[in-house]
Design an enzyme around this catalytic site. Structure first.
Site: not given
Length: 243
Positions: A8, A129
Site C-alpha cells: 500500500d 470495499d
C-alpha cells in the site's frame, strides 16, 4: 489458491493503514521496489498494490513508485487506487500491469467497467470495499447505499477477472477475515473472489483452504506478513500442499 502480498503506497512509501484511516498509517518500507523484490524472493507469485493517495485524489499519485515496482519484480502486479477512466486503465496496462482494480468507478459508472472488460479482456478486476455490509467509495471515505452482492451481480457475464472484497471494519487490525460474508459473496456470483481485510494468522490460511472456500481465488495479506505474524514460507507451503 493465491496468497497476494500487499504493498500500500502513501507518499511514495510502503505503509499499512488501520481501518482504512490515512491518519493511522504505519511505514514498513521507504523503498516499495525493494519490498516487491523481497516478496518475490520469499516465493510469492503475485503482488497486490494500492495507491492510497490516488484512491482519495481520484487519480494516480504514486505513479513513480508503481513504475519502480514493475521494474523490480517479474511477478504479475495488480493495481488499484484512483483508476477512474479508460485512459487511466490503458496507461497502466501499457506499463506492464497484469490487471487494474476498479473500485469507486464500479459504483459510479458500471458501464465503464464493462467497456473496459471488452477492451482489455482478462485485465480488469473490481474492488468492492464494504463497511457495515454497504459498499464504500472514494478511498473508503464515503458510504453508499449499495449492498456488496447487489454490486457484484452487476458485473456477471461482463468479463471481470476477479472481485477483491475488503471488509473495512477488519482491515489492518488483525481481526481475521470475514469469512462468512466473503464466502457468501463467492457463492452468489461466478466471478472469482479474492478475500481481503484482516488476515491475521496461519489459521486464516487454513480456513481459506477448507472445502467451502474453494471457489475463492485467494487472499491478500498485509500487516500480518509485515509484523511477522505469518511466516511466508509456511503459508506458501500450506497452500502448495493443498493444491
Amino acid at each position: 489458491m493465491i496468497l497476494f502480498p500487499a504493498i500500500d503506497l502513501k507518499d511514495g512509501r510502503c505503509v499499512r493503514l488501520k481501518l482504512g484511516d490515512m491518519a493511522q498509517a504505519t511505514v514498513y518500507n521507504e523503498d516499495p521496489a525493494a519490498q516487491a523484490r523481497d516478496f518475490e524472493r520469499q516465493g510469492f507469485r503475485w503482488l497486490h498494490v494500492v495507491d492510497l493517495n490516488g484512491a482519495f485524489a481520484g487519480a494516480s499519485v504514486n505513479g513513480a513508485a508503481v513504475e519502480a515496482i514493475l521494474k523490480a519484480t517479474k511477478n504479475p502486479v495488480q493495481l488499484g487506487g484512483g483508476i477512474r477512466s479508460l485512459d487511466h486503465i490503458e496507461h497502466w496496462l501499457s506499463k506492464g500491469l497484469a490487471r487494474v482494480i476498479l473500485g469507486t468507478i464500479a459504483v459510479r459508472d458500471p458501464a465503464l467497467v464493462k467497456e473496459a472488460c471488452r477492451r482489455f479482456p482478462g485485465k480488469i478486476a473490481v474492488g468492492i470495499d464494504a463497511k457495515g455490509g454497504k459498499v464504500a467509495v472514494e478511498g473508503w471515505a464515503e458510504a453508499s447505499s449499495l449492498g456488496v452482492i447487489e454490486l457484484a451481480k452487476k458485473f456477471e457475464g461482463a468479463g471481470v477477472s476477479a472481485i477483491i472484497y475488503t471488509d473495512i471494519d477488519r482491515d489492518g487490525i488483525l481481526a481475521g477475515i470475514n469469512w462468512e460474508s466473503t464466502i457468501a459473496l463467492s457463492n452468489a456470483v461466478s466471478i472469482p473472489v479474492i478475500a481481503s481485510g484482516g488476515l491475521a494468522s496461519l489459521a486464516d490460511i487454513r480456513r481459506m483452504l477448507q472445502p467451502d472456500a474453494q471457489k475463492l481465488e485467494g487472499a491478500i495479506t498485509g500487516r500480518a506478513l509485515y509484523d511477522g505474524r505469518i511466516d511466508a514460507a509456511e503459508a506458501l507451503k500450506l497452500i502448495a500442499e493443498a493444491a
